[in-house]
Structure formats: structure tokens, C-alpha cells
Design a protein around this motif. Structure first.
Motif, short mmCIF file in Angstrom:
data_model
loop_
_atom_site.label_atom_id
_atom_site.label_comp_id
_atom_site.label_asym_id
_atom_site.label_seq_id
_atom_site.Cartn_x
_atom_site.Cartn_y
_atom_site.Cartn_z
N LYS A 9 0.85 -1.18 0.00
CA LYS A 9 0.00 0.00 0.00
C LYS A 9 0.89 1.24 0.00
CE LYS A 9 -3.53 2.22 2.75
NZ LYS A 9 -4.22 2.24 4.01
N LEU A 10 0.55 2.19 -0.83
CA LEU A 10 1.33 3.43 -0.90
C LEU A 10 1.13 4.25 0.37
CD1 LEU A 10 0.65 4.45 -4.60
CD2 LEU A 10 2.70 3.40 -3.66
N ALA A 11 2.16 4.98 0.77
CA ALA A 11 2.05 5.82 1.96
C ALA A 11 1.05 6.93 1.72
CB ALA A 11 3.41 6.41 2.30
N GLU A 12 0.33 7.28 2.77
CA GLU A 12 -0.67 8.34 2.67
C GLU A 12 0.04 9.70 2.56
OE1 GLU A 12 -4.14 7.92 5.38
OE2 GLU A 12 -2.96 6.26 6.18
N SER A 13 -0.61 10.61 1.90
CA SER A 13 -0.05 11.95 1.79
C SER A 13 -0.27 12.70 3.10
CB SER A 13 -0.70 12.71 0.64
OG SER A 13 -2.06 12.99 0.98
N ALA A 19 -6.22 14.66 7.70
CA ALA A 19 -7.68 14.49 7.72
C ALA A 19 -8.08 13.30 8.58
CB ALA A 19 -8.19 14.31 6.29
N ARG A 20 -7.25 12.25 8.58
CA ARG A 20 -7.60 11.03 9.33
C ARG A 20 -7.20 11.10 10.80
NH1 ARG A 20 -5.01 6.21 10.24
NH2 ARG A 20 -3.25 6.70 8.90
#
Length: 196
Positions: A9-13, A19-20
Motif C-alpha cells: 500500500k502506498l504511503a498516505e499523503s 484528515a484522518r
């Protein structure tokens, strides 16, 4: 997941993480970091006013690793190298890098030599070491030493038979050598007295 053919899974920006997770990235802006004023050089701030600290005087040549150009500005002086153990320590620092096993093995050997030197030196004082109380041998009889060795699952059980040899053998050998030396001296004197 590792060890599977699935694409990781790609790292989140940063925006997705903010936001999370409430409060994520609050220290991204240097103005919000509490440590930034401490990290900023300001000549008007109180604190250190030197480029390099004043060096502690070296009363005797101190051991220093070959990796370092000079001693640190402050160093310990409570236990200066002495005797044969000091010679071993100086050789270890002069000859070997701290990355070599020989350096550390020599320092371990110097510690053992220092122990023997200190023990022998204590016999020359008015208060020599008390081998029975300082080695903890008496606690074997007063604090269930034998029963703890025979019962339970102690991990040091394989070397129980070696303990008396390692601890007592040097003293027995030293005592025997002293006895033989004194016996030879007194026999030589008695022969001189009979023949003279």
C-alpha cells in the motif's frame, strides 16, 4: 504485506494523514515547534559563550582511541591507569581501534589484572580484603545456597562444579606456593645453622 506477491500500500499523503488523524503534523511548521528558539543561534541569548570549551588539564598522558584526534574537553580522572593493568590499557588504546575485538579483549584482560593487583595490594595494607565475607561464600550457608543449587531450574547449574575451582583454586595455589617458598627459606637457614 511482506513475503506476499501483493503490491504494498502506498504511503498516505500529508493531507490524508491530517484528515484522518487529529493533530497530525502540528510541528511541520518550524514556527510551531517549541524547540526552534533553542536551536536558533542568537548572540543575545544567555548560555554558552564559547566556540570550543576550555580544556581540562591533562596531569598525565591519558589513553585515547586512535579514531579521535584529541581527548574530549572533560574526562574522568578518578581511576588513572596503574601497574600492569595500566600498561595493558595504554597498549590497547595505542594499538587497536575501538572497532576491533582485540581492543575490548585487552581492556577485559586489564580489568582482571587490575582485580588481582588490587587484591594483592590489599594484603600490604592494615586492612586486607576479607575473602570469606566479600566473596559471598558465607551466604551459601546462611541463605539456602545449597538447596537453591539442588532444587529448581537454575540456568547456572552446569558451572556449579567449576565455581569452587575458579574461585578457590588461585588462593589454594598461592597459599601452597607461599608455604613451599617459606619452607625452602627455613630449611636453608637450618642447614646453614647445622653446618656452621
Amino acid at each position: 504485506m511482506p513475503y506476499t506477491p501483493d503490491k504494498p500500500k502506498l504511503a498516505e499523503s500529508s493531507d490524508e494523514l491530517r484528515a484522518r488523524i487529529p493533530g497530525w503534523g502540528v510541528d511541520l511548521d518550524p514556527k510551531d515547534r517549541p524547540s526552534v528558539p533553542k536551536e536558533r543561534f542568537d548572540v543575545n541569548l544567555n548560555g554558552v559563550h564559547w566556540e570550543f570549551p576550555e580544556r581540562q588539564p591533562e596531569k598525565w598522558p591519558r589513553e585515547r582511541s586512535v579514531e579521535h584526534r584529541f581527548l574530549t574537553p572533560v574526562f574522568g580522572t578518578s581511576c588513572p591507569p596503574k601497574g600492569l593493568s595500566g600498561v595493558i590499557r595504554r597498549y590497547s588504546y595505542r594499538r587497536y581501534s575501538e572497532g576491533r575485538a582485540a581492543h575490548w579483549l585487552l581492556l577485559l584482560a586489564a580489568d582482571r589484572v587490575d582485580t588481582v593487583e588490587s587484591t594483592l595490594g590489599s594484603f600490604l595494607t592494615r586492612h586486607p580484603d576479607n575473602l570469606l565475607t566479600e566473596t559471598g561464600v558465607l551466604s551459601e550457608f546462611t541463605h539456602r545456597g545449597l538447596s537453591s543449587r539442588l532444587r529448581g531450574r537454575r540456568v547456572d547449574r552446569p558451572h556449579h562444579l567449576l565455581d569452587p575451582i575458579i574461585v578457590a583454586a588461585p588462593w589454594v595455589l598461592a597459599g601452597g606456593a607461599t608455604y613451599l617458598a617459606l619452607r625452602r627459606v627455613f630449611r636453608g637457614r637450618s642447614r646453614q645453622g647445622v653446618g656452621g
